[in-house]
Scaffold this active site. Sequence first.
Site, PDB file in Angstrom:
ATOM      1  CD  GLU A 165      -2.805  -0.643   2.700  1.00  0.00           C
ATOM      2  OE1 GLU A 165      -2.602   0.378   3.396  1.00  0.00           O
ATOM      3  OE2 GLU A 165      -3.643  -1.497   2.993  1.00  0.00           O
ATOM      4  CD  GLU A 186     -11.816   1.270   1.326  1.00  0.00           C
ATOM      5  OE1 GLU A 186     -12.213   0.189   1.765  1.00  0.00           O
ATOM      6  OE2 GLU A 186     -10.608   1.577   1.279  1.00  0.00           O
ATOM      7  CE  LYS A 238     -10.359   1.628   5.217  1.00  0.00           C
ATOM      8  NZ  LYS A 238      -8.987   1.734   4.707  1.00  0.00           N
ATOM      9  CD  GLU A 267      -7.495   6.085   7.791  1.00  0.00           C
ATOM     10  OE1 GLU A 267      -7.868   4.964   7.442  1.00  0.00           O
ATOM     11  OE2 GLU A 267      -6.309   6.458   7.725  1.00  0.00           O
TER      12      GLU A 267
END
Length: 466
Positions: A266, A322, A325, A331
């Site tokens: 990542e 996302e 999250k 985030e």
Amino acid sequence: MAATLFLLFFLCVLVSTNAEISSKMGINYGRLGNNLPSPSRSIEFIKTLEAGRIKLYDANPEILNALAWTNIQVSIMVPNQLISNISSSQAVADEWVRTNVIPFYSKTLIRHLLVGNEIFNFYSDEDRQTWYNLVLAMRRIKHSLSTYNIRNIKVGTPVAMDILETAFPPSNGAFRSDIAVPVMKPLLQFLNRTRSFFFLDVYPYFSWSRDPTRINLDYALFRGNRTYTDPRSRLTYTNLLDQMLDSVIFAMTKLGFPNVRLVIAETGWPHAGDIDQIGANIFNAATYNRNLIRRMTSKPPAGTPARPGVVIPTFIFALYNENQKGGPGTERHWGLMNPDGTPVYEVDLNGKRPENDFKSLPAPLNNELYKGKIWCVVADGANSTELESAIEFACRLGNNTCDAIRPGSECYHPVSLVSHASYAFSSYWAQFKQSGGTCYFNGLAVQTTEDPSNGSCKFPSVTLRG
Ligand SMILES: *[C@@H]1O[C@H](CO)[C@@H](O)[C@H](O)[C@H]1NC(C)=O
Ligand SMILES: *[C@@H]1O[C@H](CO)[C@@H](O)[C@H](O)[C@H]1NC(C)=O
Ligand SMILES: *[C@@H]1O[C@H](CO)[C@@H](O)[C@H](O)[C@H]1NC(C)=O
Ligand SMILES: *[C@@H]1O[C@H](CO)[C@@H](O)[C@H](O)[C@H]1NC(C)=O
Ligand SMILES: *[C@@H]1O[C@H](CO)[C@@H](O)[C@H](O)[C@H]1NC(C)=O
Ligand SMILES: *[C@@H]1O[C@H](CO)[C@@H](O)[C@H](O)[C@H]1NC(C)=O
């Protein structure tokens, strides 16, 4: 004729060994969102991105089927909760491989099988037993694969930079003493023996944003001409990512494994975040990812100062934002693509498109930390049932968190759920920000620089000093 055939054969062998580690970019397909398109649509998007690899956080059968007969190499993942069970039973390992690999393997290019994800969180005591079970679980999974005669799936485990005790200068890189000998050494032994990879989650964004006065932003974004020379190794660095990668290479070398190859499992840069976060914007995200891609796909490969010329397969985080999250706003803003498949900003995963071929980027407005007061108030459209439980939650914590909104107190009026919740959120956050508390409440709360105080009712605030 025979000579030509032989030459052809020889070339093919060469090509196929090189192809084993292709420099094509990969993408992380995380799915913690309630607005994301179906797996099959997502795979179509990934094809338009021309990603060469995809990494999943599970082994979702629908996704693995959608990836059948594509040229996309796939990484699948065993969930953390199964590590201990797998480590204690070969039958459990065999069963996992039988249900999650075998049905897809002949048509989907599963190439990495990752056991767990970032399990070495120092603060999480309950997970400690899992640390010691990890390598055994990996061995069992590897064994299951070989009983099925599968030899081209590498078994690994992604780790975060919190595995290091020291990372600077890079030549000082060393694993945390609580895991170095009991876990990292057997892990490296396993990776070395099975010719697998050390999967690393590495974010120059986090290093820079924790220390933006000492670390140069351009250095983190592969821009400008700053360099840093490590005083011990005498290696010269031109960017923060190389520095971080080499600190891990030096740590591995200290344990006696200088040759285990790296995969960046990542990396990326958030394109938006909260008011109290620095440097999360489209300009920086596009700049980081474009420069990263150029570097990771360059021919000959760039490598790092400690390992020049070595391909480092790299997965960008992430395909989508996302929205489910938790934690700070960044985030939820790492995605390259919107849910309808349009790009958040332009990137070319092949690394071929020159910078001046892209549309110009919006100027970065938050490369310096906001200075002043911030409050935490109810977000537009918050659900009132959920607000009620959020107030209860916030008011139970801290000291006198909600005294001011009790009947008769200075913030009781106006008697409204939204106004009381905004007070409770601000009061909670003012007390807990220091220790990591966030202004989010599952999407019910947002930060604001506008003072919600009214008359004698003063809302607690967080003060940022820039
Ligand atoms: C692990 O194994 C135990 C005992 O066999 C079982 O009760 C538990 O449900 C398993 N855990 C998971 C996550 O499958
Ligand atoms: C580095 O960049 C700065 C600003 O663009 C420039 O003034 C300086 O001359 C450059 N230094 C070198 C060594 O190229
Ligand atoms: C494994 O370790 C040995 C001894 O250090 C080394 O010679 C070899 O290159 C390593 N192989 C891999 C794949 O890391
Ligand atoms: C509000 O949240 C509750 C509890 O999660 C849920 O049952 C309800 O359907 C939600 N209402 C609206 C209008 O979304
Ligand atoms: C609550 O007050 C106690 C005693 O003054 C203090 O130690 C503690 O840190 C306070 N808690 C918070 C969340 O501020
Ligand atoms: C300020 O407080 C008064 C009295 O408590 C109330 O009537 C008014 O609506 C409040 N204003 C806002 C903006 O909340």
